[in-house]
Scaffold this active site. Sequence first.
Site, short mmCIF file in Angstrom:
data_model
loop_
_atom_site.label_atom_id
_atom_site.label_comp_id
_atom_site.label_asym_id
_atom_site.label_seq_id
_atom_site.Cartn_x
_atom_site.Cartn_y
_atom_site.Cartn_z
CB SER A 60 16.98 -22.76 44.56
OG SER A 60 16.64 -22.14 45.77
CG ASP A 83 17.74 -18.82 37.61
OD1 ASP A 83 17.94 -20.05 37.47
OD2 ASP A 83 16.78 -18.36 38.24
CD GLU A 150 18.13 -14.42 35.34
OE1 GLU A 150 17.19 -14.87 34.66
OE2 GLU A 150 18.09 -14.35 36.59
#
Length: 215
Positions: A60, A83, A150
Amino acid sequence: MQAALKNYDDVDSWKTVMFLYNAALKEVGTKLEILNDEFQHVHSYNPIEHIKTRIKTPESIVKKLKRNGHETSIENMVRYVNDIAGVRLICSFTSDIYRLAEMIGKQSDLKVLSIKDYIKNPKESGYKSYHMLVSVPIFLSDSVVDTKVEIQIRTIAMDFWASLEHKIYYKFEGKAPDYISQELRECADMVSALDDKMLSLNEAITALAGERYTT
């Protein structure tokens, strides 16, 4: 964070970065649990229904860097991917969201770097959530490293919608048919109406309980 990692080779840098993000999640998670316990102690009410934490996968992280036009490197990962360490707070009511955001913002050893209020300003898809990017100091044996986390704060209904929207768009690889996107936006409107109704109902119940207590 880059300065603290400059003496590590690539493999150790990756391990050290992930160690720092995991440590940051523990720090922030503990703070949130203490705030929730204190609220229960003072007000006999828990604003947080659930706390979810996660570390972004390497796949990711690479996809996000490439999508935003950055080369894959430890330095770019730390600088541009905000994040990697994520905490999600699930609340009962929208009023809890802003109450928690205020409490988090008052923590002296947390620095709020940015805020994105997707509740007052939803995304085009209908997505609603309150995002806070904070940095927390991680105290190592020979240094202190400010590490980003985050924090997403949303109601149970918002989280339900967001989870299903993510699953649907994952199946279509982000290219869902227009009618699917339209129906998701309509569902988001229903979620907002439900949140508003439940908040109004809770306020009415709280007012009635207060009247009974004073009579």
